[in-house]
Design a protein around this motif. Structure first.
Motif, PDB file in Angstrom:
ATOM      1  N   LYS A   2       0.835  -1.197   0.000  1.00 51.73           N
ATOM      2  CA  LYS A   2       0.000   0.000   0.000  1.00 51.73           C
ATOM      3  C   LYS A   2       0.868   1.243   0.000  1.00 51.73           C
ATOM      4  N   PHE A   3       1.970   1.213   0.771  1.00 46.33           N
ATOM      5  CA  PHE A   3       2.894   2.356   0.800  1.00 46.33           C
ATOM      6  C   PHE A   3       3.534   2.560  -0.559  1.00 46.33           C
ATOM      7  N   SER A   6       1.101   4.074  -2.918  1.00 45.18           N
ATOM      8  CA  SER A   6       0.787   5.468  -2.588  1.00 45.18           C
ATOM      9  C   SER A   6       1.842   6.407  -3.118  1.00 45.18           C
ATOM     10  N   ALA A   9       0.808   7.406  -6.399  1.00 42.62           N
ATOM     11  CA  ALA A   9      -0.361   8.284  -6.300  1.00 42.62           C
ATOM     12  C   ALA A   9       0.032   9.704  -5.956  1.00 42.62           C
ATOM     13  N   LEU A  10       1.126   9.866  -5.259  1.00 41.73           N
ATOM     14  CA  LEU A  10       1.562  11.200  -4.855  1.00 41.73           C
ATOM     15  C   LEU A  10       1.796  12.108  -6.053  1.00 41.73           C
ATOM     16  N   TRP A 119      -1.147   0.848  -9.853  1.00 38.46           N
ATOM     17  CA  TRP A 119      -2.048   1.915  -9.397  1.00 38.46           C
ATOM     18  C   TRP A 119      -3.481   1.652  -9.842  1.00 38.46           C
ATOM     19  N   GLY A 126      -9.473   2.947  -1.867  1.00 40.71           N
ATOM     20  CA  GLY A 126      -8.076   3.114  -1.462  1.00 40.71           C
ATOM     21  C   GLY A 126      -7.457   4.333  -2.106  1.00 40.71           C
ATOM     22  N   LYS A 127      -7.756   4.556  -3.379  1.00 41.30           N
ATOM     23  CA  LYS A 127      -7.239   5.736  -4.072  1.00 41.30           C
ATOM     24  C   LYS A 127      -7.768   7.008  -3.417  1.00 41.30           C
ATOM     25  N   GLN A 129      -8.726   7.424  -0.302  1.00 43.36           N
ATOM     26  CA  GLN A 129      -8.059   7.605   0.992  1.00 43.36           C
ATOM     27  C   GLN A 129      -6.671   8.211   0.824  1.00 43.36           C
ATOM     28  N   ILE A 130      -5.937   7.720  -0.161  1.00 42.36           N
ATOM     29  CA  ILE A 130      -4.578   8.226  -0.414  1.00 42.36           C
ATOM     30  C   ILE A 130      -4.617   9.700  -0.781  1.00 42.36           C
ATOM     31  N   PHE A 133      -5.584  11.943   2.138  1.00 39.05           N
ATOM     32  CA  PHE A 133      -4.481  12.072   3.087  1.00 39.05           C
ATOM     33  C   PHE A 133      -3.457  13.081   2.572  1.00 39.05           C
ATOM     34  N   ILE A 134      -3.172  13.045   1.276  1.00 41.36           N
ATOM     35  CA  ILE A 134      -2.244  14.000   0.677  1.00 41.36           C
ATOM     36  C   ILE A 134      -2.788  15.422   0.821  1.00 41.36           C
TER      37      ILE A 134
END
Length: 218
Positions: A2-3, A6, A9-10, A119, A126-127, A129-130, A133-134
């Motif tokens: 997951k990390f 992510s 995704a950043l 991705w 999940g996307k 949530q990521i 969070f960003i």
């Protein structure tokens, strides 16, 4: 895993998080904002003959605040790409977290090894949530920088993180001299620039086969 996912995704989250201030040719209204000369003093650009590479003249587009925003965005995007490059590599190398990525039974080991495919395999929740969070980190950085009175548009150091505990939670850099801190900032900017090129290369190699000579499928 997951990390690792992510990190890719950043790239999208950071690009969307920035909203540029209005570009203006006027003189800076904030007397304590870093000047153009101060911002461009780092890094030293030795590899370019100690000259700032700016063929489009972007550094002259607006005020001191505009350039400070440019540098702040550059540092953050550089950090994102350094993380994304490592994440892309880790995914391709087959590194995985144990267990399942969601309650549907999708395992980390089921995630494809290619970056963009990995991705795409992440569930929509999940996307979301990521990305949320960003966005929270971006808001927190702006909020705490302003609260500390050290915002990058008001004399603060562009790119400095203000989210508590996100960077250097053990305060290791506290006793570093200003010279060492300056050298570290310069190295970070240069490494970030290289990582931006690296991630761009991986992206084009994965979307346009053969566009990057010598690059295996990624």
């Amino acid at each position: 895993m997951k990390f690792v996912l992510s990190l890719v995704a950043l790239l999208v989250g950071q690009a969307a998080a920035f909203s540029s201030p209005p570009v203006s040719a006027r003189t800076s209204a904030l007397a304590d904002c870093l000047t153009k000369e101060q911002v461009l003093a780092e890094p030293d650009c030795t590899e370019l003959g100690k000259r700032v590479w700016d063929p489009l003249g972007l550094a002259d587009l607006g005020s001191d605040e505009t350039l400070a925003w440019f540098r702040h965005a550059e540092v953050k995007h550089g950090r994102v790409c350094m993380a994304a490059f490592v994440g892309w590599w880790a995914t391709g190398a087959g590194l995985r977290w144990p267990g399942e990525i969601d309650y549907s039974g999708l395992k980390y080991s089921d995630i494809p090894s290619k970056g963009l495919e990995a991705w795409a395999a992440v569930p929509a929740a999940g996307k979301a949530q990521i990305l949320m969070f960003i966005g929270f980190l971006e808001w927190g950085d702006e909020y705490f920088a302003g609260k500390a009175g050290e915002h990058y548009l008001k004399g603060g150091v562009p790119g400095k993180n203000y989210v508590p505990g996100l960077y250097d939670p053990f305060n290791i850099s506290k006793n570093k001299s200003e010279e060492r801190l300056k050298k570290g900032r310069a190295s970070e900017i240069k490494n970030g620039r290289l990582a931006m090129l690296g991630v761009a290369g991986l992206y084009f190699a994965s979307t346009i086969p053969g566009s990057v000579p010598g690059q295996p499928p990624c």
